[in-house]
Design a protein around this motif. Sequence first.
Motif, PDB file in Angstrom:
ATOM      1  N   GLN A   1       0.788  -1.386  -0.206  1.00 41.63           N
ATOM      2  CA  GLN A   1       0.158   0.122   0.644  1.00 41.63           C
ATOM      3  C   GLN A   1       0.987   1.200   0.375  1.00 41.63           C
ATOM      4  O   GLN A   1       0.543   2.280  -0.645  1.00 41.63           O
ATOM      5  CB  GLN A   1      -0.714  -0.078   1.203  1.00 41.63           C
ATOM      6  CG  GLN A   1      -1.963   1.164   1.141  1.00 41.63           C
ATOM      7  CD  GLN A   1      -3.191   0.957   1.862  1.00 41.63           C
ATOM      8  OE1 GLN A   1      -2.876  -0.409   2.839  1.00 41.63           O
ATOM      9  NE2 GLN A   1      -4.518   1.090   2.058  1.00 41.63           N
TER      10      GLN A   1
ATOM     11  N   GLY B   1      -0.516  -2.328  -9.445  1.00 42.48           N
ATOM     12  CA  GLY B   1      -0.591  -1.781  -8.267  1.00 42.48           C
ATOM     13  C   GLY B   1       0.355  -0.428  -7.567  1.00 42.48           C
ATOM     14  O   GLY B   1      -0.033   0.097  -6.977  1.00 42.48           O
ATOM     15  N   SER B   2       1.201  -0.849  -7.009  1.00 43.06           N
ATOM     16  CA  SER B   2       2.191  -0.678  -6.100  1.00 43.06           C
ATOM     17  C   SER B   2       3.768  -1.044  -6.935  1.00 43.06           C
ATOM     18  O   SER B   2       3.530  -1.642  -7.632  1.00 43.06           O
ATOM     19  CB  SER B   2       2.698  -1.504  -4.707  1.00 43.06           C
ATOM     20  OG  SER B   2       2.659  -2.747  -4.887  1.00 43.06           O
TER      21      SER B   2
ATOM     22  N   LYS C   1       1.698   2.175  -3.408  1.00 42.51           N
ATOM     23  CA  LYS C   1       0.435   2.550  -4.212  1.00 42.51           C
ATOM     24  C   LYS C   1       0.944   3.638  -5.286  1.00 42.51           C
ATOM     25  O   LYS C   1       1.540   4.531  -4.982  1.00 42.51           O
ATOM     26  CB  LYS C   1      -0.566   2.201  -3.581  1.00 42.51           C
ATOM     27  CG  LYS C   1      -1.705   2.946  -4.554  1.00 42.51           C
ATOM     28  CD  LYS C   1      -3.082   2.816  -3.729  1.00 42.51           C
ATOM     29  CE  LYS C   1      -4.090   2.865  -4.783  1.00 42.51           C
ATOM     30  NZ  LYS C   1      -5.482   2.638  -3.900  1.00 42.51           N
TER      31      LYS C   1
END
Length: 161
Positions: free
Chosen positions: A140, A151-152, A143
């Motif tokens: 996260q 996504g990251s 990200k």
Amino acid sequence: MYYGEIKKFDIADGEGVRVSLFVSGCRIHCPGCFNAKTWDFCFGKEFTQETEKEIIQALSKDFISGLTVLGGEPFEEENQRVLVKFLKKVKETYPNKTIWCYSGYVYDHDLKPENGKQHFDVTDEMLSYIDVLVDGPFIQELKDITLQFRGSKNQRILKLK
């Protein structure tokens, strides 16, 4: 094996228009996962011969570039044992279409080495059918919505063929 969804016209998970299979079951549990409901190995519907036929048929259209498998986690042992046979059938039926696969496991640490955490007797064969692997857990803090097909920032797009 169970699956959560089949997208027959997906443009977000690989190059071109693709058929995407979202398998169920994941032990990684990345915080911020976009598809956490698929962590449950029994989420969705059972993957059957009819499911295979449905996907094979969806792949028959000329404008479909190939199949993408994501999840959940395709490289959980239970999923590998089903997917290896299915991916072989897809490759034999459509040798010119590409197979993309997403995994939260890391190719050269978890999947490829014989002593890797997710390396089983079917792993090398499964990898042999995959043209492009997007690997690494979603993180996260890394990200980045500007990245294509991931996504990251830690995730890699690996061309296996």
